[in-house]
Scaffold this motif. Structure first.
Motif, PDB file in Angstrom:
ATOM      1  N   THR A 169       0.845  -1.205   0.000  1.00 45.44           N
ATOM      2  CA  THR A 169       0.000   0.000   0.000  1.00 45.44           C
ATOM      3  C   THR A 169       0.870   1.241   0.000  1.00 45.44           C
ATOM      4  N   CYS A 170       0.472   2.217  -0.796  1.00 44.48           N
ATOM      5  CA  CYS A 170       1.246   3.448  -0.945  1.00 44.48           C
ATOM      6  C   CYS A 170       1.068   4.317   0.303  1.00 44.48           C
ATOM      7  N   ASP A 171       2.189   4.821   0.802  1.00 42.04           N
ATOM      8  CA  ASP A 171       2.145   5.685   1.990  1.00 42.04           C
ATOM      9  C   ASP A 171       1.792   7.130   1.647  1.00 42.04           C
ATOM     10  N   ASP A 172       1.908   7.501   0.386  1.00 43.50           N
ATOM     11  CA  ASP A 172       1.683   8.891   0.000  1.00 43.50           C
ATOM     12  C   ASP A 172       0.306   9.109  -0.631  1.00 43.50           C
ATOM     13  N   CYS A 173      -0.287   8.059  -1.161  1.00 44.05           N
ATOM     14  CA  CYS A 173      -1.614   8.168  -1.772  1.00 44.05           C
ATOM     15  C   CYS A 173      -2.691   7.766  -0.759  1.00 44.05           C
ATOM     16  N   ASP A 177      -2.987   0.576  -3.937  1.00 47.61           N
ATOM     17  CA  ASP A 177      -2.403  -0.701  -3.514  1.00 47.61           C
ATOM     18  C   ASP A 177      -1.914  -1.474  -4.726  1.00 47.61           C
ATOM     19  N   TYR A 178      -0.905  -2.269  -4.481  1.00 46.00           N
ATOM     20  CA  TYR A 178      -0.365  -3.180  -5.480  1.00 46.00           C
ATOM     21  C   TYR A 178      -0.373  -4.600  -4.912  1.00 46.00           C
ATOM     22  N   HIS A 192       4.240   4.092 -11.199  1.00 45.99           N
ATOM     23  CA  HIS A 192       3.849   4.897 -10.034  1.00 45.99           C
ATOM     24  C   HIS A 192       5.020   5.814  -9.676  1.00 45.99           C
ATOM     25  N   HIS A 196       7.276   7.925  -4.097  1.00 45.35           N
ATOM     26  CA  HIS A 196       6.322   7.377  -3.139  1.00 45.35           C
ATOM     27  C   HIS A 196       6.874   6.093  -2.515  1.00 45.35           C
ATOM     28  N   SER A 197       6.632   5.933  -1.235  1.00 47.85           N
ATOM     29  CA  SER A 197       7.075   4.731  -0.518  1.00 47.85           C
ATOM     30  C   SER A 197       5.879   3.797  -0.298  1.00 47.85           C
ATOM     31  N   PHE A 198       6.178   2.524  -0.154  1.00 54.23           N
ATOM     32  CA  PHE A 198       5.147   1.509   0.031  1.00 54.23           C
ATOM     33  C   PHE A 198       5.383   0.756   1.336  1.00 54.23           C
TER      34      PHE A 198
END
Length: 249
Positions: A169-173, A177-178, A192, A196-198
């Motif tokens: 899951t993206c921490d910035d959005c 999710d991927y 993406h 952005h960090s996940f």
């Protein structure tokens, strides 16, 4: 007067006639010569009229054995002595005697009595079966953990499928999710934003599910707010046209 003695030693039987006045040491010396081995410290055993197994290690007991033999079988009968070496005799004396030791030849303990040997073998077999069953259960649990896939309450924004396995899951959005496969593809294609960090989620948790739901509600509210001004602006010209038509009429 002579007495016939049958000596039993190591599954071998030898018979000899001795004087009825022979003492214990003389009889033991004769047995040593017959079997060509040293029997120092050994004892003798015989079965009396009651079927009891009697141990002999003194001159007095030898005389009593001869009397028992004469009473049972007369002067022509033979008395059978089992020769018990010193080490075996001490070991059997230390072992607890089973109630049926008389009927089973005087053997006692787990190494001598057939019943004890059977129980010992059965216990070993049960222990081996328990160990094998425990090992099988451990292997099944490991295999189940490997084959069981976790289903997350989220949809992959790459392949649009329900995420099964590991979720990124993206921490910035707000809600992005991927799945594991699409996350690997994104590492190469970088579709993406790279900045952005996940966060990797192995198992779904309620807080992750609530975050996803709140994010979805927030997006729906934003979309609804964006659509309302357009609808209001569209309704105003229509109302003006209706007023103009009524005025002309």
């Amino acid at each position: 007067m002579s007495v016939t003695i049958k000596f039993v030693f190591n599954d071998e039987i030898r018979a000899v006639s001795v004087a009825d006045s022979s003492n214990f040491d003389q009889i033991l010396k004769i047995a040593s010569e017959l079997f060509h081995t040293s029997l120092e410290g050994a004892s003798l055993r015989y079965r009396d009229a009651d079927g009891d197994l009697i141990s002999v290690s003194s001159d007095l007991e030898v005389k009593e054995a001869f009397k028992q033999q004469a009473r049972v079988s007369g002067s022509r009968g033979a008395i059978k002595f089992a020769v018990v070496p010193k080490a075996q005799s001490q070991t059997q004396q230390q072992q607890p005697q089973h109630p049926c030791w008389r009927r089973c030849g005087g053997n006692s303990g787990p190494q001598g009595h057939p019943f004890f040997r059977f129980i010992h073998a059965l216990q070993q077999q049960q222990q081996q079966q328990q160990q094998q069953q425990q090992q099988q259960d451990d292997d099944d649990e490991e295999e189940e953990e490997e084959t069981t896939q976790v289903v997350h309450p989220a949809t992959c924004d790459g392949c649009q499928n329900r995420i099964v396995g590991i979720r990124f899951t993206c921490d910035d959005c707000d809600d992005f999710d991927y799945c594991e496969k699409c996350f690997s593809v994104n590492q190469t294609s970088q579709s993406h934003p790279v900045t952005h960090s996940f966060t990797q989620i192995d198992k779904p948790e309620w807080r992750h599910w609530m975050q996803a739901k709140l994010a979805a509600i927030h997006r729906a509210q934003q979309q609804q707010q964006q659509q309302q001004p357009h609808q209001h602006q569209h309704q105003q010209p229509q109302q003006a046209r209706h007023k103009e038509e009524r005025f002309q009429t």
